[in-house]
Design a protein around this motif. Structure first.
Motif, PDB file in Angstrom:
ATOM      1  N   GLN A 178      30.849 -62.715  72.253  1.00 54.00           N
ATOM      2  CA  GLN A 178      30.729 -62.609  73.734  1.00 54.00           C
ATOM      3  C   GLN A 178      29.776 -61.341  74.204  1.00 54.00           C
ATOM      4  O   GLN A 178      30.052 -60.574  74.998  1.00 54.00           O
ATOM      5  N   GLY A 179      28.634 -61.144  73.229  1.00 57.03           N
ATOM      6  CA  GLY A 179      27.764 -60.212  73.655  1.00 57.03           C
ATOM      7  C   GLY A 179      28.209 -58.684  73.255  1.00 57.03           C
ATOM      8  O   GLY A 179      27.412 -57.684  73.281  1.00 57.03           O
ATOM      9  N   LYS A 180      29.163 -58.588  72.499  1.00 51.54           N
ATOM     10  CA  LYS A 180      29.616 -57.198  72.029  1.00 51.54           C
ATOM     11  C   LYS A 180      29.752 -57.237  70.352  1.00 51.54           C
ATOM     12  O   LYS A 180      30.372 -57.947  69.943  1.00 51.54           O
ATOM     13  N   HIS A 218      26.068 -64.359  77.079  1.00 54.39           N
ATOM     14  CA  HIS A 218      26.563 -63.221  77.619  1.00 54.39           C
ATOM     15  C   HIS A 218      25.516 -62.046  77.855  1.00 54.39           C
ATOM     16  O   HIS A 218      25.760 -61.226  77.267  1.00 54.39           O
ATOM     17  N   GLU A 226      24.471 -59.847  80.080  1.00 51.86           N
ATOM     18  CA  GLU A 226      24.743 -58.447  80.328  1.00 51.86           C
ATOM     19  C   GLU A 226      25.105 -57.515  79.356  1.00 51.86           C
ATOM     20  O   GLU A 226      25.028 -56.514  78.795  1.00 51.86           O
ATOM     21  N   MET A 227      26.459 -58.142  78.760  1.00 52.11           N
ATOM     22  CA  MET A 227      26.959 -57.433  77.824  1.00 52.11           C
ATOM     23  C   MET A 227      26.284 -57.248  76.483  1.00 52.11           C
ATOM     24  O   MET A 227      26.145 -56.190  75.739  1.00 52.11           O
ATOM     25  N   GLU A 247      23.699 -54.659  76.972  1.00 52.73           N
ATOM     26  CA  GLU A 247      24.369 -53.189  76.850  1.00 52.73           C
ATOM     27  C   GLU A 247      24.587 -52.867  75.460  1.00 52.73           C
ATOM     28  O   GLU A 247      24.390 -51.834  74.846  1.00 52.73           O
ATOM     29  N   SER A 248      25.142 -53.780  74.736  1.00 50.84           N
ATOM     30  CA  SER A 248      25.373 -53.615  73.195  1.00 50.84           C
ATOM     31  C   SER A 248      24.085 -53.313  72.512  1.00 50.84           C
ATOM     32  O   SER A 248      23.976 -52.268  71.641  1.00 50.84           O
TER      33      SER A 248
END
Ligand code: FAD
Length: 484
Positions: free
Chosen positions: A294-296, A363, A365-366, A369-370
């Protein structure tokens, strides 16, 4: 008179008085090496293969085959003693703690015969194995493959198959499943029962069992020995394991719960719940690729296979009953792509990865950021909170929504089964008391006892060559002695 020689046979084929050939069960590398030795000694071979196409899982092998010392390694860089020590270490503490003299002899045979295995493939069979790489768990570069585009499993298997098929001594019976090994009243293996197009038949002769492992048998042997892995996808074909055929004639199975799980098998978006998955090579992470849920990011991607797998399995799975899998993205930037280009272009061609932008990810945005945090880590602005200290060729310094990335979905896959029938350095299948079962040999992933808790990369193809050849030689001698 002959029917009396078989135990519980439902034979419809009238067998002849004395065996005139050796039966080889399985047309993977172990079976082909055994067959090659038989043919070299003028012995007719009857290869029984359940699939329509020969080659087994061996044909998929992608990294290479171990050998020490060879002319392709840097001179003086490696020794058999070091290969032996690496193998013993990889086999784990429980292997070393147990009374393992017989097993250590197997490792000794495997490692000390590795150079002649490479020589045999290169000099006698004409296979290119001139490139050498260092895989995880090895103290030196000793895993051999060719310089061309054909992966090592395919180049070795296809060459041996071609040579064997040119021999009048070889019968290759595909689409035929061995359903039982047959023993005479005096305990000697004298043939097999097979099923071809639903019809049973009996084939007479001593048997070399080279039927591979059970990594693809997720609802059968895996569910029995490793219920936690029931329903897992696999890099192997989704077919039943055949080890129980050996147990039925007294073979002693060991280490059946020792299973190698690879953290990254590709989920094909066209067939997400398909049980057989394509391996996402380690090079993708090694060259800088990251894993996202989930993007992380959630793990140092360069930890050993088991730790990465455990970290994924600690996350909630994706519900794709009956297949048990996870929804993890593997992602590389342009610079990492350039160094792993050959792999990634192939995966894109297969529809397993795609070239896209960060804004197109699930995902975004996440993920952005990651990636910003990871890019800063790569540039040395701070240490990685997950402990990663090597970043391959990742080059993206300032990720933006429109930055190009290469992405695929991956999940843990069952890759290799260490367990199987315990056997001797002469490739004889041993019974519960450690005695050889007469007329029965085994080689390859069907056997157990060498790898303990963990097989080293490149040592499976090696065991197929070393013990397949030994099995072939001994079965030829056995047949020769009977004919006297
Ligand atoms: C994607 C992938 C990559 C790999 N890469 C490497 C690598 O780089 N280096 C390495 O050392 N190892 C590698 N391995 C592992 C290695 O390829 C296998 O462990 C090895 O090739 C097994 O060979 P085998 O001959 O024992 O079995 P297989 O090649 O699996 O052949 C067994 C054959 O027996 C047949 N069979 C089974 N039961 C029956 C029956 N009852 N009747 C008739 N036929 C039967 C099967 O259909 C199969 O064709 C890899 C494995 C995979 C899946």
């Amino acid at each position: 008179m002959l029917a009396g020689r078989f135990r519980m046979t439902s034979s419809i084929t009238q067998a002849t008085a004395a065996p005139s050939r050796v039966i080889v069960v399985g047309s993977g590398l172990a079976g082909l090496c055994a067959s090659s030795e038989l043919v070299a000694r003028g012995v007719p071979v009857y290869i029984v293969e359940r699939q329509q196409k020969p080659g087994g899982n061996s044909i998929k092998a992608s990294s290479g085959i171990n050998g020490v010392p060879t002319r392709f390694q840097a001179p003086g860089s490696d020794t058999v003693a070091e290969f032996y020590a690496d193998t013993l270490k990889s086999a784990g503490a429980s292997f070393r703690a147990a009374k393992t003299e017989a097993r250590q002899k197997l490792i000794s045979e495997l490692t000390s015969s590795s150079a002649s295995a490479i020589d045999w493939l290169v000099d006698e069979k004409g296979i290119d194995l001139s490139r050498v790489a260092q895989l995880g768990g090895h103290s030196h570069a000793r895993t051999h493959r060719g310089g061309g585009a054909t992966p090592p499993g395919a180049s070795i298997v296809l060459t041996l198959l071609k040579l064997l098929q040119a021999s009048p001594l070889v019968t290759l019976q595909t689409g035929t499943t061995v359903t039982r090994i047959l023993k005479s009243n005096n305990g000697e293996v004298v043939g097999v029962e097979v099923s071809r197009e639903g019809k049973p038949e009996t084939i007479e002769g001593p048997v070399i069992f080279a039927a591979g492992g059970f990594a693809g048998d997720s609802s059968g042997l895996l569910a029995q020995y490793r219920p936690d892995l029931e329903g897992f996808p696999s890099t192997n074909e989704a077919l039943p394991g055949s080890q129980s055929l050996l147990a039925d004639v007294g073979g002693h199975l060991v280490d059946m719960e020792q299973v190698q799980v690879h953290p990254t098998g590709f989920v094909d978006p066209k067939e997400p719940s398909k049980r057989t998955k394509f391996l996402a090579a380690e090079v993708l992470r090694g060259e800088g690729g990251i894993l996202l849920r989930q993007g992380k990011r959630f793990i140092n991607e360069l930890k050993i296979r088991k730790e990465v797998t455990d970290a994924i399995m600690a996350l909630p799975p994706k519900d794709l009953q009956p297949t048990k899998q996870w929804d993890i993205q593997i992602l590389l930037d342009e610079a990492a792509y350039e160094t792993a280009k050959a792999h990634i272009d192939f995966y894109i061609w297969k529809g397993l990865m795609q070239k896209t932008t960060i804004s197109e990810l699930e995902h975004p945005e996440m993920a952005l950021e990651s990636m910003k945090e990871y890019a800063a880590t790569v540039q040395g602005k701070h240490s990685d909170p997950l402990g990663r200290s090597s970043f391959g060729h990742w080059g993206l310094e300032d990720p933006q929504p429109e930055s190009t990335v290469y992405v695929g979905t991956v999940t843990p896959v069952v890759h290799y089964t260490m367990g199987g029938a315990i056997f001797s350095t002469e490739a004889e299948v041993l019974d519960d008391s450690g005695k050889p079962i007469k007329g029965l040999w085994a080689a390859g992933e069907a056997t157990g006892g060498i790898h303990g808790e963990n097989r080293l990369g490149g040592s499976s193809l090696l065991e197929c060559v070393v013990f397949g050849r030994i099995a072939g030689r001994n079965a030829a001698n056995f047949l020769g002695a009977k004919a006297l």
